[in-house]
Design an enzyme around this catalytic site. Sequence first.
Site, PDB file in Angstrom:
ATOM      1  N   GLY A 191      -2.130 -27.641 -17.707  1.00 52.42           N
ATOM      2  CA  GLY A 191      -2.252 -28.916 -18.417  1.00 52.42           C
ATOM      3  C   GLY A 191      -1.307 -28.977 -19.612  1.00 52.42           C
ATOM      4  O   GLY A 191      -0.630 -29.985 -19.846  1.00 52.42           O
ATOM      5  N   VAL A 244      -8.384 -29.787 -15.351  1.00 55.81           N
ATOM      6  CA  VAL A 244      -9.441 -28.829 -15.721  1.00 55.81           C
ATOM      7  C   VAL A 244      -9.858 -28.069 -14.470  1.00 55.81           C
ATOM      8  O   VAL A 244      -9.366 -28.345 -13.371  1.00 55.81           O
ATOM      9  CB  VAL A 244     -10.658 -29.538 -16.381  1.00 55.81           C
ATOM     10  CG1 VAL A 244     -10.238 -30.258 -17.647  1.00 55.81           C
ATOM     11  CG2 VAL A 244     -11.340 -30.508 -15.427  1.00 55.81           C
ATOM     12  N   SER A 296       2.527 -28.786  -7.342  1.00 51.55           N
ATOM     13  CA  SER A 296       2.915 -27.416  -7.000  1.00 51.55           C
ATOM     14  C   SER A 296       4.066 -26.941  -7.862  1.00 51.55           C
ATOM     15  O   SER A 296       4.904 -27.723  -8.302  1.00 51.55           O
ATOM     16  CB  SER A 296       3.332 -27.325  -5.536  1.00 51.55           C
ATOM     17  OG  SER A 296       3.774 -25.999  -5.271  1.00 51.55           O
ATOM     18  N   LYS A 300      -1.196 -31.232  -0.267  1.00 50.35           N
ATOM     19  CA  LYS A 300      -1.030 -30.058  -1.148  1.00 50.35           C
ATOM     20  C   LYS A 300      -1.764 -28.843  -0.553  1.00 50.35           C
ATOM     21  O   LYS A 300      -1.288 -27.710  -0.614  1.00 50.35           O
ATOM     22  CB  LYS A 300      -1.555 -30.362  -2.560  1.00 50.35           C
ATOM     23  CG  LYS A 300      -1.593 -29.139  -3.488  1.00 50.35           C
ATOM     24  CD  LYS A 300      -0.215 -28.551  -3.660  1.00 50.35           C
ATOM     25  CE  LYS A 300      -0.028 -27.371  -4.569  1.00 50.35           C
ATOM     26  NZ  LYS A 300      -0.995 -26.387  -4.833  1.00 50.35           N
ATOM     27  N   HIS A 308       0.351 -27.499   2.129  1.00 49.34           N
ATOM     28  CA  HIS A 308       1.459 -26.801   1.439  1.00 49.34           C
ATOM     29  C   HIS A 308       1.034 -25.363   1.125  1.00 49.34           C
ATOM     30  O   HIS A 308       1.767 -24.402   1.373  1.00 49.34           O
ATOM     31  CB  HIS A 308       1.826 -27.550   0.157  1.00 49.34           C
ATOM     32  CG  HIS A 308       2.647 -26.739  -0.817  1.00 49.34           C
ATOM     33  ND1 HIS A 308       2.098 -25.735  -1.591  1.00 49.34           N
ATOM     34  CD2 HIS A 308       3.961 -26.768  -1.130  1.00 49.34           C
ATOM     35  CE1 HIS A 308       3.051 -25.178  -2.331  1.00 49.34           C
ATOM     36  NE2 HIS A 308       4.192 -25.787  -2.067  1.00 49.34           N
ATOM     37  N   ASN A 309      -0.166 -25.219   0.583  1.00 47.98           N
ATOM     38  CA  ASN A 309      -0.632 -23.879   0.230  1.00 47.98           C
ATOM     39  C   ASN A 309      -0.861 -23.017   1.466  1.00 47.98           C
ATOM     40  O   ASN A 309      -0.584 -21.822   1.446  1.00 47.98           O
ATOM     41  CB  ASN A 309      -1.912 -23.966  -0.597  1.00 47.98           C
ATOM     42  CG  ASN A 309      -1.616 -24.273  -2.054  1.00 47.98           C
ATOM     43  OD1 ASN A 309      -0.630 -24.917  -2.364  1.00 47.98           O
ATOM     44  ND2 ASN A 309      -2.462 -23.811  -2.944  1.00 47.98           N
ATOM     45  N   LYS A 320      -7.699 -18.121  -3.802  1.00 50.04           N
ATOM     46  CA  LYS A 320      -8.628 -19.025  -4.486  1.00 50.04           C
ATOM     47  C   LYS A 320      -9.240 -20.043  -3.543  1.00 50.04           C
ATOM     48  O   LYS A 320     -10.081 -20.822  -3.955  1.00 50.04           O
ATOM     49  CB  LYS A 320      -7.905 -19.730  -5.630  1.00 50.04           C
ATOM     50  CG  LYS A 320      -7.560 -18.794  -6.768  1.00 50.04           C
ATOM     51  CD  LYS A 320      -7.379 -19.566  -8.063  1.00 50.04           C
ATOM     52  CE  LYS A 320      -6.404 -18.890  -8.985  1.00 50.04           C
ATOM     53  NZ  LYS A 320      -5.001 -19.198  -8.625  1.00 50.04           N
TER      54      LYS A 320
END
Length: 482
Positions: free
Chosen positions: A14, A74, A128, A182, A185-186, A260
Amino acid sequence: AEANVGVVGLAAMGGSLARNLAYHGNKVAVFNRTYARTEKLMAEHGDEGEFFPAKTLAEFVASLAKPRVAIIMVKAGAPTDTMIDQLADLMEPGDIIVDAGNAHFPDTIRREKAISARGLHFVGCGVSGGEEGALKGPSMMPGGSEESWKALKPIFESIAAKAEGKPCVAHIGENGAGHFVKMVHNGIEYSDMQLIAESYDLMRRGLGMTAEEIADVFEAWNATELNSYLIEITADILHEKDKKTGKPLVDVIVDHAGMKGTGTWTVQSALDLAVPVTGISEAVFARGLSDQTELREEAQKQDFQVGRSGLEGMPLEERQAFVNNIREALYASKIVAYAQGFNEIQAAAKAYGWDIDLAAVARIWRGGCIIRAKFLNRISDAFESGEANVSLLFAPYFKDALETADHSWRRVVSRAVNFGIPVPVFSSSLAYFDGLRSKRLPACLIQGQRDYFGAHTYQRVDEPGVFHTLWAEKDRPEIKES
Ligand code: 6PG
């Protein structure tokens, strides 16, 4: 109310995003739950642009010009939900809340529904490039409404990475489309990383090369069609020496890979959509296996006496040829992983009603993101021309690449099996390719088995309809069920 954009949550990502926005001429409101972090950011970087630090969320919202744009960075899950609710209570219809974290796309769909029902916009945006990307130019994958995109476009284009002069950001599609892309993508990131790791393992354990020698190989590969960020950093990592022991750093790092969850989500979603993403799945499972501490310790104790051969004694010339085989096999397997990932996006677009431009997805992955690579130019061309509409593997450029790599690919997989070195992504990608190419698959036998024990029926190659063989009867008559 002067700020044209605000950032909530000033931890590594952030904070970097806020600085990037300010650096590019945006007027940036910033808020963090603990004000000390806001103060620290201002003390260290307050002079980089125009910031509006807020002590309370109300003050933060008040400092934003309408339509307000608040980017949340967050922790995923409950903290994100809480922040969205608090912001929505303070904001007004037409305002835009952007979640730039790695949210799971079903959460984004749910949140978008709830927030848009209140007249506000909610945009789940994949970002990313890690901390450095957030600061210097990430690849950005926003979902949400067309209307919100109009407001966000100039802001996002100001901070996104550039590839061949074009900003690496595009509106992906409605509600959760951005976070979905996304996520894939990961997943592709996982398979890219695992393929590089398998290549390393083959050279290290198979060919007995040193970390330094392998670093040089990756460096050389980075000047080929494999040119990419992940290959580049791999060379760097393998060159690194441990300060404490003087050994290659890679040798003192514990060999348990963390994750994760985004790779797992990619596979879960692919299973729901019935799209085989074998490369990505094997990459996720390979991380999982590495982290099975007790199982691995027990396996060591077992000291399995099985045949395996290394190639340490291989003449130099042959060794070099094998290293080239690995390079070609890596390229072919990588193409398969991308083909599968894009197929998953296509299937999701259909299932969730998203209008996703795959050429644009490939284009915005060319810069800023972790999987940025030279060959994404070719991928975007292939989707642009329509050649990759069914599968990337069928676009002439990639078909040719697979045919060229074919011999190497098979040699690498078969040698790896002989060495006893696991190459789950190399081999599963090859199996996918071979499966896809097969005119007839043994699925016919599986249908026979299913019909035998469960009367699940089968179809015939020579006649329409659904059939069942009465396996228990003596002369096994076939009946036509419909
Ligand atoms: C990126 C990365 C980023 C992050 C992942 C890694 O695109 O910038 O993918 O999102 O590094 O969280 O995920 P794992 O912890 O699962 O490897």
